[in-house]
Enzyme design. Structure first.
Site, PDB file in Angstrom:
ATOM      1  N   GLY A   1       0.828  -1.191   0.000  1.00 25.52           N
ATOM      2  CA  GLY A   1       0.000   0.000   0.000  1.00 25.52           C
ATOM      3  C   GLY A   1       0.860   1.237   0.000  1.00 25.52           C
ATOM      4  O   GLY A   1       2.058   1.194  -0.281  1.00 25.52           O
TER       5      GLY A   1
ATOM      6  N   ASP B   1      -6.263   2.988  13.349  1.00 24.53           N
ATOM      7  CA  ASP B   1      -6.835   2.420  12.122  1.00 24.53           C
ATOM      8  C   ASP B   1      -7.554   1.107  12.438  1.00 24.53           C
ATOM      9  O   ASP B   1      -7.352   0.095  11.775  1.00 24.53           O
ATOM     10  CB  ASP B   1      -5.727   2.182  11.094  1.00 24.53           C
ATOM     11  CG  ASP B   1      -6.299   1.903   9.706  1.00 24.53           C
ATOM     12  OD1 ASP B   1      -7.456   2.303   9.461  1.00 24.53           O
ATOM     13  OD2 ASP B   1      -5.606   1.291   8.891  1.00 24.53           O
TER      14      ASP B   1
END
Length: 586
Positions: free
Chosen positions: A307, A418
């Site tokens: 990512g 997160d």
């Protein structure tokens, strides 16, 4: 006492004393019991209002006040009034001064039924409660009537006085409610001197109004979570009382305390101030192959995910011969590198069985790498997608377990930032593990997880974080509640959006949650935990206490699996192939 009783009787007779069977003064006695039943309710209401400001701070002062209110409202005043009513009827029957007016006394001789006779005789003569219960005389059916009435009516009233007290002590320990029901038991015992007939009609009025007394106490509501947490913190961290010391040249001056890290203002009312990360860093092991040493001890096996932050690899620690997860940041800047080092040290000392472990922080050829525990299993998102939503028992275990893991990290000054269904791994035994803490996570990164599970949109971002406020324990708690709501309903609490930007805008606008599970036992606490205002959310400790209490009442342990056992996947053929080692560094 007689003056109070006669005044209460006169008021009750004027309020409700119809000239029908069994008699106006019999009805007035029940009305007096109803008025007396309001006194304990007022006491419970007063306690509920006081707890709006004191929360669960049960020190000697508040306990003395609560105990005094209970004794006065449940024992002293009701006893004076009840026995005063009985004493008034005895005085009227004996022709003595009673405190009633002549017009009121003139109706005492009226009889509404042959078996009752004159009201002053029916209410002011005969055996008292003690004599009726322990020295009965007359027909056996009459004794059964007195036995049932004189025991069942006070017992029912006791039940609702207990409920009033427990309602006043919501969101906190229930043991202070003993002040109320113990006082009521004493009231019943000391009221055995009342005439039996008077006592029966008194309790007949007391019982229904003790039920109605629950309503105002419930309407006041429990104290806010912020007040409860503040009171718990004051009890947990009292100001130290140090005796004055005389200055001495032989006694060295203690060094100043290390600087403390401060969370944002939105978190101050939600969790205890975490320790400074740099103060007690907790060493990250630096064996050969770590930063500053030549060579690499971690052999990469396969890439698990990628990512904006970098890549995650499954790797093998060649020295300890164990599988690890290697999270590598692509070319981090100096600030990112320093933050990774600082927070990795703090996370390395987090000790919780359901929190991913950090082993090392090393420098690899392609970036700074975080060496973490490798967990087998499937993400919670995959489990819900393939097997359907969890039931209340499994969701309660998930919430309790993850709240404990988050709280352990918060105590070390580490925020997750997160938390979402793909960052919770369910191992083959069905146990949940919290992974992928947001250490050195780049801004806008929403794709990478520590096990390669790819997720989509920021549907699990707290409103204040989406609006640009710094992350806090309250935002972590919101994300955990959103994850639990997803586990129960199969969809994010704000619903899904077509694009990540639309989901982020919905979070920034603090759109209300509209997809909470409807028929779940956790809906109420979920609604409180997903409040738009951080200071109004319950803390992780409060949530864990309430959820574990619900599990205990359901006869379930909070330590069980959150799903059915996840079968281990058979080895894939490609995993048996020889993995080529990475090319040597130049």
């Amino acid at each position: 006492m007689g003056g109070l009783g006669s005044a209460l009787l006169s008021l009750a007779h004027s309020l409700f004393g119809p000239g029908i069977w069994p008699g106006d003064w019999v009805w007035a006695t029940s009305t007096a019991g109803a008025l007396v039943a309001l006194v304990p309710a007022i006491g419970a209401l007063t306690v509920a209002i006081m707890r709006k400001g004191t929360g669960n701070r049960y020190d000697s002062v508040t306990l003395s006040v609560f105990g005094g209110i209970a004794v006065v409202s449940v024992l002293v005043l009701p006893w004076l009034l009840a026995n005063g009513v009985s004493a008034t009827f005895r005085a009227v029957n004996a022709g003595q001064k009673s405190g009633l007016s002549a017009s009121e006394l003139s109706t005492m001789d009226k009889s509404y039924a042959d078996f009752i006779g004159p009201q002053k005789t029916y209410l002011g003569d005969g055996q008292n409660v003690y004599e009726t219960l322990f020295y009965p005389h007359g027909l056996q059916i009459s004794y059964v009537y007195y036995l049932v009435a004189l025991i069942a009516l006070p017992a029912g009233s006791l039940l609702f006085v207990m409920l009033q007290a427990r309602t006043a002590f919501r969101r906190g320990p229930k043991w202070p409610s003993r002040f109320f029901w113990i006082s009521f038991v004493i009231l019943v015992l000391v009221s055995v001197s009342m005439e039996a007939n008077t006592a029966i009609h008194f309790w007949l009025g007391f019982l229904p109004f003790s039920v109605l007394g629950l309503i105002p106490v419930a309407l006041v509501g429990p104290p806010p979570w912020s007040v409860i947490h503040r009171s718990v913190q004051e009890k947990r961290d009292p100001e130290p009382q140090r005796p004055p010391q005389q200055p001495s040249q032989a006694q060295p001056t203690p060094p100043p305390p290390p600087p403390q890290r401060q969370y944002p203002a939105t978190a101050l009312a939600q969790a205890p101030e975490p320790p400074a990360l740099a103060a007690v860093p907790g060493p990250v092991p630096l064996p050969p192959g770590s930063r500053g040493a030549g060579g690499s001890r971690y052999r990469r096996v396969r890439q698990l995910g990628a990512g904006g932050f970098g890549t995650v690899w499954q790797a093998v620690d060649t020295q300890l011969n164990r599988t690890v997860a290697l999270k590598i940041a692509h070319a981090p800047d100096r600030d990112t590198e320093e933050r990774m080092q600082r927070e990795a040290r703090a996370l390395a000392v987090v000790n919780h069985p359901n929190c991913v472990k950090v082993y090392d922080l090393v420098e690899e050829p392609d970036g700074l790498a975080l060496v973490m525990e490798y967990l087998e299993g499937r993400s919670l998102a995959d489990v819900v997608d393939s097997q359907g939503p969890l039931d209340d028992i499994a969701a309660g275990r998930l919430w309790s377990t993850m709240a404990g893991a988050l709280a352990a990290a918060h105590e070390k000054g580490v925020l997750h930032r997160d938390l979402k269904p793909s960052n919770i791994i369910v191992d083959p035994a069905g146990l949940a593990h919290l992974i992928d803490f947001g250490i050195a996570r780049s801004q806008g990164d929403s794709k990478l997880t520590a096990t390669g599970m790819m997720i989509g949109t920021p549907d699990f971002v707290a409103p204040e974080t989406a609006m640009g406020a710094p992350a806090s324990p309250a935002s972590d708690a919101w994300q955990l509640a959103a994850t639990v709501s997803y586990a129960l309903s199969g969809q994010p609490p704000r619903g899904t959006r077509e694009t990540p930007m639309a989901a982020l805008m919905a979070a920034a606008r603090a759109e209300p949650v509209s997809r909470l599970p409807r028929n779940s036992a956790h809906t109420r606490i979920l609604g409180a935990s997903l409040d738009q205002e951080p200071r109004r959310r319950p803390t992780l400790t409060a949530v864990r206490r309430e959820v574990e209490g619900w599990l205990a009442r359901a006869g379930k342990s909070p330590d069980g699996p959150v799903t059915q056992l996840v079968p281990r996947q058979p080895p894939q053929p490609q995993r048996t192939r020889q993995v080529q080692p990475p090319p040597p560094r130049r």
